[in-house]
Design an enzyme around this catalytic site. Structure first.
Site: not given
Length: 492
Positions: A136, A276
């Protein structure tokens, strides 16, 4: 060599092909300052032997680990607050690597014979899970949609705290493997800017989301749904027969029900339960505006933008079930609707069953059967509801861990005077029915402390303030160490 002999690369998702992900290059960061490295998590996949320079090379510059083909931005769609979005995917992260978890025999023993175990059939034990390294903040991808692909340092710190707290409470969760500060100034509308940047690596059981199936269904790709289902079934739910889409859905439903129940028992609010952000293994990940309950409040929300309370604390089971119906809708392309509906309908009973078990586990008592277990669940919630102005969520379970064996400790502690009244009497009687489960755990020094480890927003902000104002990481690292101690106390 930089990785240990227990490291076992197995990049299975990459083998699905280019229709499922896009090869990408990580950002070229101006700095790579190692802030957190989770050697305990790294040891589960044979990466704890990396020195700091090697660690930064792999988790700051993302040079591929041995046997790994290079990063892939996974393709998926998703319902975001129940509005379908076909333009998302890995927009600031990618799948960096996949490897097998070190078999238990290897983890439990450093004796010479462990090497021979690795050479035999134990090397392929069913208990050895396939794990992902996902990132991330690693830069822009084809799915970034004009965003910068970055992560704030505060966001990375918050993810590390959420994962550590959930792990300490026995909730299935990803683990934050690495946090590297990257030396960029980021502009964000939801926190003071410019703010510091970071790249994070999580170790997770799978990054195949419900939304991964939704993308294939959106394009009417029955072949992709079949390939995805078989891939996920074989790797994550091997007890399901090949080709059994309804059986696969039933396994995902069961795992999702267990996860949701454990969130509730932990007082956790994920904040953004979009399709998601849920995966096929029932493991929690991707922590954005999460919060833990300060006290019992069904409508408590984590995200400031969740103005309608769609993902409020008590609505999380509803949210997870709604998302499961979207997954079932995708599987209708390859299976008959009746068995899929039957699998979906199992969510409610499974959730209640897992919720009873989760509350018993949090209270450290044994099951006495469905009726008695339900009485204790109901009585615990009633106590939390009646005393919410004076009693925080987490101390209930800390004070009364081990059942009525903790009566003297709870009643003589800082909250002793709170434990009175009709709701407490009902809780006490329900608790007295249940025998302690492994009462020796109460001997752990943690239970001699007046307060439990919690993760309320004021503490999170204080930990960040120390970093932001004085670059002082000691309070954060001390907190993570205390959470590791708490984990050992709860699960001893």
């Amino acid at each position: 060599m930089p990785v240990s002999s227990a490291y076992r690369p197995e990049p299975r998702f990459f083998q699905l092909g280019a229709e499922y992900g896009d090869a990408v290059k990580p950002a070229d960061f101006p700095q790579t300052i190692l802030r957190l490295r989770n050697d305990r998590a790294a040891a589960t996949v044979g990466l704890e032997t990396l020195n700091d320079a090697e660690w930064i090379a792999h988790f700051g510059r993302f040079e591929p680990l041995p046997g790994q083909p290079g990063p892939v931005a996974m393709r998926y769609h998703g319902h975001q607050f129940r509005v379908y979005n076909p333009e998302i995917g890995d927009g600031r992260g990618f799948l960096a690597a996949q490897m097998r978890e070190v078999p238990q025999a290897d983890k439990d023993s450093k004796r010479p014979q462990a090497a021979s175990l690795r050479e035999g059939s134990d090397r392929d034990t069913k208990q050895s899970r396939l794990l992902d390294l996902g990132t991330k903040g690693s830069g822009q991808t084809p799915w970034s949609r004009h965003a910068d692909g970055r992560l704030t340092l505060k966001g990375g710190m918050r993810e590390a705290l959420a994962a550590a707290m959930l792990e300490s409470l026995g909730v299935p969760t990803c683990r934050i493997l690495s946090l590297v500060e990257t030396g960029e100034d980021l502009e964000r509308h939801d926190e003071p800017s410019p703010t510091r940047s970071a790249v994070m690596v999580r170790l997770s059981h799978s990054h195949i989301r419900f939304g991964t199936f939704q993308r294939a269904a959106y394009y009417g790709r029955k072949d992709q749904i079949e390939a995805l289902m078989e891939h996920a079934r074989a790797l994550y739910h091997p007890a399901v027969a090949p080709g059994d889409a309804a059986g696969f859905l039933a396994a995902v439903v069961e795992a999702s029900a267990a996860l949701t129940a454990k969130w509730i028992a932990a007082g956790f609010v994920h904040g953004v339960l979009n399709t998601d952000n849920l995966n096929v293994t029932g493991e929690s990940f991707d922590y954005g505006p999460w919060r833990f309950l300060p006290h019992y409040e069904p409508g408590f929300t984590a995200a400031y933008f969740d103005q309608d309370g769609l993902y409020a604390f008590a609505r999380q089971p509803e949210a997870v079930f709604w998302n499961l119906t979207q997954l079932a809708g995708c599987l209708k392309l390859i299976a008959e609707p009746e068995p899929l509906a039957a699998a979906l309908n199992a969510f409610g009973p499974a959730y209640i069953r897992h919720l009873r078990a989760a509350f018993l586990n949090r209270l450290g008592v044994q099951s006495l059967g469905e009726a008695a277990d339900q009485r204790l669940l109901d009585a615990t919630l009633a106590l939390a509801r009646e005393k919410k102005e004076a009693l925080r969520w987490e101390p209930i379970f800390f004070d009364w861990f081990g059942g009525f064996s903790s009566a003297a400790r709870a009643l003589g502690g800082v909250r002793g005077k709170t434990y009175q009244g009709e709701a407490f009497d009902a809780f006490r009687f329900a608790l007295m029915e249940h025998e302690p489960d492994r009462p020796e755990r109460l001997e752990h020094p943690m239970f001699a402390a007046p307060e439990p480890e919690e993760m309320l927003i004021d503490e999170v902000e204080a930990l960040w303030s120390a970093i932001d104002a004085g670059d002082d990481w000691a309070p954060l690292k001390a907190k993570l160490a205390r959470l590791e101690t708490a984990k050992s106390a709860w699960s001893l």
